[in-house]
Enzyme design. Structure first.
Site, PDB file in Angstrom:
ATOM      1  N   ASP A  51       1.439  76.580  59.381  1.00 14.04           N
ATOM      2  CA  ASP A  51       0.504  75.286  59.560  1.00 14.04           C
ATOM      3  C   ASP A  51       0.633  74.854  61.145  1.00 14.04           C
ATOM      4  OD1 ASP A  51      -1.189  73.914  58.196  1.00 14.04           O
ATOM      5  OD2 ASP A  51       0.064  72.136  58.315  1.00 14.04           O
ATOM      6  N   ASP A 107       5.062  65.452  46.639  1.00 12.11           N
ATOM      7  CA  ASP A 107       5.477  66.035  45.258  1.00 12.11           C
ATOM      8  C   ASP A 107       5.682  64.987  44.385  1.00 12.11           C
ATOM      9  OD1 ASP A 107       7.426  64.435  46.933  1.00 12.11           O
ATOM     10  OD2 ASP A 107       8.702  65.951  46.925  1.00 12.11           O
TER      11      ASP A 107
END
Length: 1090
Positions: free
Chosen positions: A403, A791
């Site tokens: 990224d 998450d």
């Protein structure tokens, strides 16, 4: 997907797509270099046949037309070539249409009378057809994707089908059915009830042999015996009989009990409940502790402290909050369980000798951002452990998400691929563990144990030397990357690196290993390794890690589309090479696997000091809390070391088990049954009918949408009303027909014969920066946005859809990672987690008010509530840790004089707390030192990281002020535990240091006051001293780290802490000094000196 070793870069929005050749002379080539002829109608590539010749539709002028356009023109168009106007002849593999001439040179019965092939497909077949139409391939009768010219007439089944008169018999194989279709059933048997507009239309049934009697096709004939023989043969192939002691020879298949004893058919895992001798006393102590808590609050509220009413009220409020948070934390641990897997049964069922492995493919995601904070050597070790995993190589694909678009990461992966050609065969030859070379060679164990190969020592030494040279090359790359050139980085061929601008660069894909012909040094195939860097442009929201993971979901669906995913952080390597098999024991279990959305593994860590001063291992959470959640609906997702079902990430609901019909008694009269239960039954019947209607509508919508997608790909224009379902799919998944079609393939897979250009074009499309705009990505699909702890949100949404998760703890830890070793980085890590929980608490996904009426269980909701409200505990915790110093400095206390009754309550409360903790450690297998470190860091993190996270979260929600967190440092190479005492400047260190100092001052002042006031003041002092020492003992790791390396202590921390403590102390001296404000009071001496 063959890219000939070149980096693919491009932007779908800007219509850019280039291949960068870094191996030969620098040049940029077009996509068409990879393709053959181009269809002049749709612009797609024309497929090649088995002989290597392109598909030819017209034999007169050879006008380039692809097969889908040819078949569409014959079926819906004028059936003539667009160039020479010659009528198309039927080609082998295509269905016959009106006007076709009789051809005797070949027999193609399988496709010749396939009149309704587009309408007899289920969801799986339609999705495959959409993929095939998009990528210019078709699927043969065997289920393998081939070009249509590859069909062999000899492969057509010559057996005469069996009549079933509209009813499909499960015992008859699909290739032997001949359905007699009544006119009212419509054209073919569909997968869902659907109205047919013209009931008068009939379709000629499949022709039967008129010379034979229809009875020969029924049961009791030779055909039935052949089917039974074939069934027995299949059963014999499937059964992997285990020879038990005492078995004798003979026909084992004739024994009906043997299939039930077959180990290959047994469950692949089982639950191991905690023994009742451990869990029952634990539950009794919990109930007893709740009763004592009730008595405690009853006494505390009814006995206020009049001369310290403010302190008493403050302490009561804090204690009530602590009790509520304890309940949220305690009840999810009511029924903990353990699990055990059977890897041998998995192999018996899905890996049969002499046949290809039937284990399902797995796509593995590795995410990294900044190679300067996440060293490339650690990422390389993680990738190497994945490539060497004990799993079929053709079933594994590793995707590395960069990224940060760093050329350092790209070059490090290139070096890793070269070293993997030597490392992977070495690991598999000698079955070594772990398969990350850095940690394998660092093991302080006897590496010769259980090794019998005489060449092992020699090859191990050679491999260690190869790895050291590999480390030198990686370190050289890191040293070179320290100083960025003014013009940016350039590749080996002189081409500028596309990611020179981190915030403005095209999407990049590089296939390093896989289908490029790269093999290891022994000539074996290696797993697929793909480098992915999604497109980034200014003005677009990229959603950090969650956005990167969603980009990986899409690009993997286009390239490999495995039905299961595994995500790991770049610093979490596979420590157990059978970790994927452990997960598949749950996912591929035919009984319980269908409702499992993910399998979570515990996090284990390397490089932590023996005492684990800052509770980096987090053993209490992973070995106690997560086991408790596994007994309810499953553990929460913790961000790494988790195997997913791809369909669950797409936002689909969990499959619901059909309940058997309720049993009724026939002994009561009918009028009694009507009187008692007619209303209830009518209500239930209505609700069931409504549910059935909605389900049938959803099913029909899905099939219609897929048909529209397929037809839209082929160029058919429909009315707006018929295109609405397709728009619905695009609204959810984005505007990629290939990806949309792949979402409905539950078993995954893409056409092997698909061209590289088509796949690469779609892959670049789905990682473009604007692909997710106006879609459900991040809302209902994929990793959920809205919090830095994506998450928790992602797992919460799956549980709300009715899925359950599983907690798997293998004997050998599946994954291991590195944790922050110094206190400053550890507090920053906890700050990030707490900030994410605060963001969830103030969002619409807060478990307090989201997801009611869905598949989330109440106790599971309790755990999610506890996971988002725990940062709020920082406020009462800071206040409660300040109260001891205030009590010592003022001489007041939060409790009045203790009676015998109060003493019994307090002692009972302390004993119940200790008993609960001891029993938890017993059934959880946690040591007392790990439990105590967890308690200490709960206080340290609560008064620092949680408090700042709460402030930052409030600022973000109320004032719109965004805060950025620092990526935690992953490694320290200056020596073992060299950074243990290293403090980096951070404001997080001020609150615990201030609390430590004021409590120490309070203890000194309290003892001095007792000495001055005489013997009677020592009794009340003990309660205050115990209170203050409780705080100091919990902050002791902080104090020890602070005093361990005095030359490394930041001066600013000491200055601010002493300043705040001094201000508070001077305020006390000003308000309540030892001496009276009226001066010294003289009293008459009571002794008679005379």
């Amino acid at each position: 997907m063959d890219t000939k070793g070149r980096l693919v870069a491009g932007s779908h929005n800007r219509n850019e797509f280039v291949l960068i050749n870094a191996d030969e002379i620098g040049r940029v080539t077009s996509v068409k270099e990879l393709t053959g002829q181009i269809c002049q109608i749709c612009g797609d590539e024309i497929e090649f046949g088995v002989d290597g010749e392109p598909f030819v539709a017209c034999n007169e002028c050879a006008f380039p037309v692809c097969r889908p356009c040819y078949e569409y023109e014959r079926r819906e168009g004028n059936q003539a070539c667009p160039q020479c106007k010659t009528r198309y002849k039927r080609i082998k593999g295509s269905p016959r249409v009106d006007g076709d001439e009789e051809e005797e040179e070949f027999d193609d019965l399988e496709n010749e009378f396939d009149y309704s092939s587009n309408e007899r497909r289920d969801l799986h077949q339609i999705a495959e057809a959409a993929l095939a139409a998009r990528l210019n391939v078709s699927r043969g009768s065997s289920g393998i994707y081939t070009s249509s010219s590859e069909l062999d007439p000899s492969a057509v089944n010559s057996d005469i089908p069996l009549l079933t008169y509209g009813q499909e018999d499960d015992t008859i194989s699909a290739d032997k059915h001949a359905l007699i279709i009544p006119p009212f059933m419509g054209r073919g048997k569909r997968v869902h009830p659907m109205a047919f507009s013209d009931s008068s239309m009939t379709v000629p049934p499949r022709p039967m042999d008129p010379k034979k009697d229809l009875a020969v096709y029924g049961y009791g004939t030779v055909a039935w015996k052949e089917r039974m023989d074939e069934w027995k043969k299949k059963q014999n192939d499937r059964l992997q009989l285990v020879k038990h002691q005492g078995d004798k020879g003979g026909d084992e298949l004739d024994d009906p009990d043997l299939p039930m004893m077959d180990e290959g058919r047994q469950p692949l895992s089982r639950k191991l409940p905690i023994p009742s001798s451990k869990i029952n006393p634990y539950r009794m102590i919990i109930l007893l502790r709740m009763a004592i808590l009730g008595l405690f609050f009853h006494y505390r509220i009814l006995h206020p402290v009049n001369d310290a009413y403010g302190l008493w009220l403050t302490s009561i409020i804090c204690e009530i909050w602590f009790a509520v948070s304890w309940l949220f934390d305690q009840f999810p641990k009511w029924s903990p369980i353990l699990r055990e897997t059977y890897l041998d049964r998995l192999s018996l069922r899905y890996e049969k000798e002499g046949k290809p492995s039937e284990l399902m493919p797995v796509d593995i995601f590795v995410s990294t951002v900044d190679p300067m904070k996440e060293p490339p050597l650690i990422t390389a070790n993680t990738v190497l452990s994945i490539l060497a995993v004990d799993y079929p190589v053709d079933k594994v694909a590793c995707y590395v998400s960069d990224d940060g678009a760093a050329m350092l990461t790209f070059e490090a992966l290139s070096e890793t691929c070269e070293f993997a050609r030597k490392w992977v065969p070495f690991c598999k030859k000698f079955s070594i563990e772990p398969r990350a070379p850095e940690w394998y060679f660092a093991q302080k164990v006897d590496y010769l144990k259980d090794k019998v190969e005489p060449t092992f020592v020699r090859e191990r030494r050679a491999m260690k030397r190869e790895y050291e040279e590999f480390k030198i090359r990686i370190n050289g790359l890191v040293a070179t990357a320290q100083k960025v050139p003014e013009d940016g980085w350039t590749m080996q061929d002189g081409t500028p690196w596309p990611g020179n601008n981190v915030r403005d660069h095209p999407g990049m894909i590089q296939v390093f290993l896989g289908q490029n012909g790269v093999q290891d040094i022994e000539g074996n195939e290696l797993p697929c390794l793909i480098y992915v860097s999604r497109e980034k442009r200014p003005g677009f929201e990229h959603h950090k890690k969650a956005g990167a993971m969603n980009a990986l979901i899409r690009v993997s669906a286009v390239i490999s589309n495995a039905p299961y995913l595994l995500n790991v952080d770049c610093d979490h390597y596979i420590n157990n090479s059978k970790a994927l098999r452990e997960a598949m024991c749950f996912m591929m279990d035919p009984q319980a696997g269908k409702k499992i959305c993910y399998v979570q593994f515990p996090q284990r860590f390397d490089g932590i000091d023996r005492h684990d001063r800052y509770s980096n291992r987090n053993v209490v959470f992973f070995d106690i809390n997560m086991k408790g959640l596994d007994g309810i609906q499953g553990p929460i997702y913790v961000g790494t070391g988790c195997a997913f079902r791809r369909q669950a990430l797409y936002g689909y609901d969990a499959p619901k088990k059909a309940k058997p019909p309720g049993k009724t008694c026939n002994c009561w009269p009918k009028w009694c049954c009507f009187c008692c239960g007619s209303r209830k039954k009518s209500k239930k019947a209505k609700s069931k009918n409504n549910k059935k209607k909605t389900k049938s509508r959803e099913a029909s919508t899905q099939v219609h949408a897929l048909e529209n997608i397929e037809q839209g790909i082929e160029g058919i224009e429909r009315e707006k009303s018929t295109l609405m379902p397709q728009i619905k799919f695009e609204k959810k998944f984005g505007q990629s027909p290939v990806f949309i079609a792949s979402t409905l393939l539950e078993e995954g897979g893409v056409p092997p014969g698909a061209s590289s250009a088509s796949l690469l074009k779609e892959a670049i499309h789905v990682i473009s920066c604007g692909y997710e705009d106006k879609t459900d990505w991040g809302k209902e699909v994929g990793w959920i946005y809205g919090s830095v702890t994506e998450d928790i949100l992602t797992g919460f949404k799956m549980h709300c859809h009715g899925w359950r998760s599983v907690y798997c703890i293998p004997h050998l830890p599946a994954f291991k990672g590195s944790a922050p070793i110094n206190l400053s980085d550890r507090l920053h890590q906890v700050l990030r987690w707490a900030l994410g929980s605060v963001e969830i608490f103030f969002s619409r996904h807060c478990p307090l008010w989201y997801g009611y009426g869905c598949g989330l269980k109440p106790l599971e909701r309790f755990s999610y509530i506890n996971s988002v409200v725990y940062p709020l505990t920082s406020l009462p915790l800071i206040v409660y840790c300040t109260l001891p110093a205030v009590c010592l400095l003022t001489g007041k206390f939060i409790v009045p004089e203790i009676s015998n009754y109060a003493s019994i309550i307090f002692m009972g409360l302390f004993i119940s707390i200790a008993a609960t903790s001891i029993l938890e450690m017993q059934w959880g297998g946690v040591g007392i030192d790990d439990w105590w470190r967890n308690e200490q860091f709960w206080v340290i993190g609560g008064v620092s990281s949680h408090f700042f996270a709460l402030i930052q979260g409030l600022l973000k929600v109320l004032a719109g002020v965004s805060t950025n967190f620092t990526v935690t440092s992953k490694a320290a190479d200056d020596g073992e535990f060299s950074e243990l005492y290293l403090f980096k400047w951070t404001s997080l260190l001020i609150p615990p240091m201030t609390l430590m100092i004021i409590n120490i001052i309070g203890v000194i002042v309290g003892i001095s006051d007792a000495i001055n006031n005489g013997y009677e003041s020592w009794g009340p002092l003990f309660g205050r001293l115990f209170f203050a020492l409780w705080v100091i003992v919990h902050l002791y790791p902080f104090l020890k780290g602070f005093m361990g390396k005095q030359d490394r202590v930041p001066t600013i921390i000491v200055v601010w802490s002493i300043l705040l403590a001094s201000i508070l102390t001077l305020l006390w001296v000003r308000i309540n000094p030892f001496l009276s404000k009226d001066g010294i009071i003289l009293e008459v001496c009571g002794l008679n000196c005379d």
